[in-house]
Design a protein around this motif. Structure first.
Motif, short mmCIF file in Angstrom:
data_model
loop_
_atom_site.label_atom_id
_atom_site.label_comp_id
_atom_site.label_asym_id
_atom_site.label_seq_id
_atom_site.Cartn_x
_atom_site.Cartn_y
_atom_site.Cartn_z
N ASN A 50 0.84 -1.19 0.00
CA ASN A 50 0.00 0.00 0.00
C ASN A 50 0.87 1.23 0.00
OD1 ASN A 50 -2.86 -1.05 0.47
ND2 ASN A 50 -1.65 -2.13 1.99
N PHE A 51 0.72 2.06 -1.04
CA PHE A 51 1.42 3.32 -1.08
C PHE A 51 0.67 4.36 -0.27
CE2 PHE A 51 2.50 1.00 -4.95
CZ PHE A 51 3.87 0.97 -4.82
N SER A 52 -0.60 4.11 -0.01
CA SER A 52 -1.40 4.98 0.85
C SER A 52 -2.54 4.17 1.42
CB SER A 52 -1.96 6.17 0.07
OG SER A 52 -2.83 6.91 0.90
N ILE A 53 -2.83 4.35 2.70
CA ILE A 53 -3.95 3.63 3.30
C ILE A 53 -5.10 4.59 3.57
CG2 ILE A 53 -2.50 1.86 4.34
CD1 ILE A 53 -2.70 3.33 6.98
N HIS A 54 -5.01 5.81 3.04
CA HIS A 54 -6.06 6.79 3.25
C HIS A 54 -7.18 6.52 2.26
CE1 HIS A 54 -3.45 8.91 5.97
NE2 HIS A 54 -2.51 8.93 5.05
N ARG A 55 -8.31 6.03 2.77
CA ARG A 55 -9.41 5.67 1.91
C ARG A 55 -10.72 6.23 2.46
NH1 ARG A 55 -8.82 -0.45 -0.34
NH2 ARG A 55 -6.73 -0.31 -1.19
N ASN A 56 -11.66 6.43 1.54
CA ASN A 56 -13.00 6.87 1.88
C ASN A 56 -14.00 5.88 1.29
OD1 ASN A 56 -12.12 9.37 3.11
ND2 ASN A 56 -11.67 10.08 1.04
N PRO A 57 -15.22 5.83 1.82
CA PRO A 57 -16.23 4.96 1.22
C PRO A 57 -16.44 5.30 -0.25
CG PRO A 57 -16.94 5.75 3.36
CD PRO A 57 -15.70 6.53 3.01
N ASP A 58 -16.66 4.28 -1.07
CA ASP A 58 -16.82 4.45 -2.50
C ASP A 58 -18.02 3.63 -2.95
OD1 ASP A 58 -16.61 4.77 -5.21
OD2 ASP A 58 -14.52 4.13 -5.35
N ASP A 59 -19.05 4.29 -3.47
CA ASP A 59 -20.25 3.58 -3.91
C ASP A 59 -20.36 3.50 -5.42
OD1 ASP A 59 -20.78 6.21 -4.50
OD2 ASP A 59 -22.75 6.26 -3.53
N ARG A 60 -19.28 3.80 -6.14
CA ARG A 60 -19.36 3.84 -7.60
C ARG A 60 -19.65 2.46 -8.20
NH1 ARG A 60 -13.85 7.12 -8.77
NH2 ARG A 60 -13.15 5.56 -7.26
N PHE A 61 -18.98 1.43 -7.71
CA PHE A 61 -19.23 0.08 -8.23
C PHE A 61 -20.58 -0.44 -7.75
CE2 PHE A 61 -14.60 0.30 -8.68
CZ PHE A 61 -14.45 -0.16 -9.98
N ALA A 62 -20.96 -0.08 -6.55
CA ALA A 62 -22.26 -0.51 -6.02
C ALA A 62 -23.40 0.04 -6.90
CB ALA A 62 -22.44 -0.03 -4.58
N LYS A 63 -23.26 1.27 -7.36
CA LYS A 63 -24.28 1.86 -8.22
C LYS A 63 -24.34 1.15 -9.57
CE LYS A 63 -24.26 6.52 -6.24
NZ LYS A 63 -23.94 7.95 -6.49
N LEU A 64 -23.20 0.67 -10.05
CA LEU A 64 -23.18 0.00 -11.35
C LEU A 64 -23.92 -1.33 -11.31
CD1 LEU A 64 -19.49 0.64 -12.50
CD2 LEU A 64 -21.56 1.65 -13.46
N VAL A 65 -23.77 -2.08 -10.24
CA VAL A 65 -24.39 -3.41 -10.18
C VAL A 65 -25.74 -3.41 -9.49
CG1 VAL A 65 -22.12 -4.51 -10.19
CG2 VAL A 65 -23.25 -4.06 -8.01
N GLY A 66 -26.06 -2.33 -8.76
CA GLY A 66 -27.31 -2.27 -8.01
C GLY A 66 -27.10 -2.69 -6.57
N GLN A 67 -27.84 -2.08 -5.67
CA GLN A 67 -27.62 -2.31 -4.24
C GLN A 67 -27.88 -3.77 -3.84
OE1 GLN A 67 -26.25 -0.40 -1.96
NE2 GLN A 67 -25.92 1.22 -3.48
N GLN A 68 -28.90 -4.39 -4.42
CA GLN A 68 -29.20 -5.76 -4.03
C GLN A 68 -28.08 -6.71 -4.41
OE1 GLN A 68 -32.96 -7.24 -5.45
NE2 GLN A 68 -32.67 -9.28 -4.61
N ALA A 69 -27.58 -6.59 -5.64
CA ALA A 69 -26.46 -7.44 -6.07
C ALA A 69 -25.20 -7.12 -5.28
CB ALA A 69 -26.21 -7.25 -7.56
N TRP A 70 -25.01 -5.85 -4.97
CA TRP A 70 -23.83 -5.44 -4.21
C TRP A 70 -23.84 -6.06 -2.81
CZ3 TRP A 70 -19.21 -3.43 -5.05
CH2 TRP A 70 -18.50 -2.86 -3.99
#
Length: 213
Positions: free
Chosen positions: A5-25
């Motif tokens: 890891n070059f950086s461990i600073h992360r934030n929540p990311d819902d971009r992929f969740a939106k692509l597949v839909g919340q139920q599938a996610w």
């Protein structure tokens, strides 16, 4: 195999969740949601280390992969990469609100093959991958328990600000890239390129080890 890891600073990311839909996610394994559900700070990177475990190419695949070296070698082209180290680095794209992906495949002789691409959350399918030289493909993403599948929808060229969709006859084939969770912190990266006339042209599998990030 390990993760760097070059950086461990992360934030929540819902971009992929939106692509597949919340139920599938929500139906995905927690390990997969963890890998694709955290957003790196702009410019930060994470690198996964692993090993290529299998690769196959037919004659059409060999010709295509070597011809593609003229535009940056976006496809694996050397069968000697099997049982050699592989590294995938993901960097958050500040300007494009997407991700830069760098895939490095070791070879038995010579320099490793390095593949550069940029994923952008845009276009008619919501996700596009650019390999440079104005060439890109629109991807559709699906989720199923232990895996995320990225399937090519169509290919396109961008010339002088114009987007030109390639007809199917000029398509290199249907590309499916998979992220398959194997449990115990491991996941398999798969690449499969098939053509309606030439069959399965290229397939590759690599196994990577996750980490506590």
């Amino acid at each position: 195999m390990k993760i760097c890891n070059f950086s461990i600073h992360r934030n929540p990311d819902d971009r992929f969740a939106k692509l597949v839909g919340q139920q599938a996610w929500r139906g995905l394994r927690p390990a997969v949601r963890n890998r694709f559900g955290k957003r790196l700070q702009g410019g930060a990177s994470v690198a996964y280390q692993g090993r290529v475990v299998s690769m196959q190419m037919n004659l059409a695949g060999r010709i295509l992969a070597h011809a593609a070296r003229l535009i940056g070698a976006p496809l694996p082209y050397d069968l000697s990469c099997v049982d050699q180290p592989a590294v995938v680095t993901v960097t958050e794209d500040i300007a494009g609100s997407g991700q830069f992906w760098i895939r490095q495949y070791g070879r038995k002789a010579g320099f490793p093959q390095v593949v550069h691409s940029s994923k952008r959350f845009a276009g008619p399918t919501g996700l596009e991958e650019y390999i440079g030289y104005g060439i890109g493909m629109a991807l559709r993403v699906s989720a199923n328990d232990a895996e995320l599948l990225f399937k090519s929808d169509h290919y396109f060229l961008q010339i002088f600000g114009r987007r030109i969709r390639l007809p199917r006859a000029l398509s290199p084939g249907a590309l499916v890239i998979g992220h398959h969770d194997m449990g115990h912190g491991q996941f398999r990266f798969s690449l499969d390129l098939r053509h309606r006339l030439f069959g399965q042209m290229i397939s590759q599998d690599a196994i990577f080890q996750d980490g506590n990030v």
